[in-house]
Design an enzyme around this catalytic site. Structure first.
Site, mmCIF file in Angstrom:
data_model
loop_
_atom_site.group_PDB
_atom_site.id
_atom_site.type_symbol
_atom_site.label_atom_id
_atom_site.label_comp_id
_atom_site.label_asym_id
_atom_site.label_seq_id
_atom_site.Cartn_x
_atom_site.Cartn_y
_atom_site.Cartn_z
ATOM 1 C CB CYS A 184 -77.880 -42.991 45.416
ATOM 2 S SG CYS A 184 -78.425 -41.305 45.399
ATOM 3 C CB CYS A 224 -82.023 -41.353 38.826
ATOM 4 S SG CYS A 224 -82.739 -41.364 40.546
#
Length: 265
Positions: free
Chosen positions: A68, A176
């Site tokens: 992440c 992302c």
């Protein structure tokens, strides 16, 4: 090896690991109860990441991939200090390779607010991308839209990508881990001449350099802190993987792993 993300985006990293290191034993954790991490405070993200690491280590994880970008920006160094006995691999927006390959001198960067405001990105951009223009877009709600295959996903992507293209970007960085899940739509919008950089293969190569454990034919375990059906359906539809999903529970600020021999509920 443990992998965790706020949701399903880290599956892009797991998929790259599966291709690069097919015998690597993995445990994937989706903290969907707290999706998204992007708008959360640094302290809150660090607390969530510490709890996730404790839970993964309790299941035998020796190396942990923070799959992440937001969590890596907010908590990676904190995790390394808190758990000096564990090895960590984090996500970093691929600004360096983008700066090296752009021909127009303009690089688009899609990321969350937490990633864009993090010191990790600032330091990387200062070191390697001082000679290029970075057109960055904070993408609120995009990770959730990708997870749920929202009806307006194409419109949301265009809102972020078209200003980059208008400025002359010939390279787009996906900052992302959720965003590569929408690669088909992104490619349709930017066209064939724009280079799209997904950092997942580079993460898989780094894990390969660091991994010191045994390789086995053990199947990957998958766990979520939310209702397991969504993750199970997503794995079947997108990755042709059909497994029992473990349901891990938050109790106060502690993450409790389900006995993986017990049925999910």
């Amino acid at each position: 090896m443990g992998i965790f993300d706020s949701g399903l985006g880290g599956l892009t990293v797991w998929s790259a690991l599966r291709q690069h290191l097919p015998q690597l034993p993995c445990l994937y954790l989706a903290d969907q109860a707290h999706l998204p991490y992007g708008p959360r405070s640094t302290d809150n993200i660090q607390d969530l990441c510490v709890a996730a690491t404790h839970a993964l280590r309790s299941q035998g994880a020796e190396l942990i991939v923070v799959a992440c970008n937001t969590a890596s920006a907010a908590a990676l160094e904190h995790l390394r200090t808190t758990f000096p006995d564990l090895a960590f691999v984090g996500m970093e927006p691929a600004v360096k390779p983008a700066a090296l390959q752009t021909r127009s001198g303009v690089v688009g960067l899609m990321a969350t607010r937490g990633t864009l405001q993090g010191a990790l990105l600032r330091n990387t951009a200062a070191r390697f991308a001082g000679h290029v223009e970075i057109v960055a877009s904070d993408c609120p709600g995009l990770a959730e839209a990708i997870e749920t295959d929202a009806k307006d996903l194409d419109a949301q992507l265009r809102k972020h990508l078209e200003p980059m293209l208008a400025r002359g970007a010939d390279t787009v960085v996906l900052g992302c881990t959720h965003y590569p899940l929408a690669m088909t739509l992104i490619r349709r919008i930017v066209g064939p001449d724009v280079h799209i950089i997904d950092p997942s293969p580079a993460i898989a190569r780094q894990v390969g350099r660091l991994w010191q454990g045994a390789s086995t034919s053990m199947a990957t375990r998958f766990a979520t802190t939310a209702e397991p059906t969504h993750l199970g359906n997503f794995l079947r539809q997108r990755f042709q993987t059909d497994v029992v999903i473990e349901h891990w529970h938050w109790r106060n600020q502690t993450l409790v792993a389900q006995d993986h021999n017990a049925p999910s509920n």
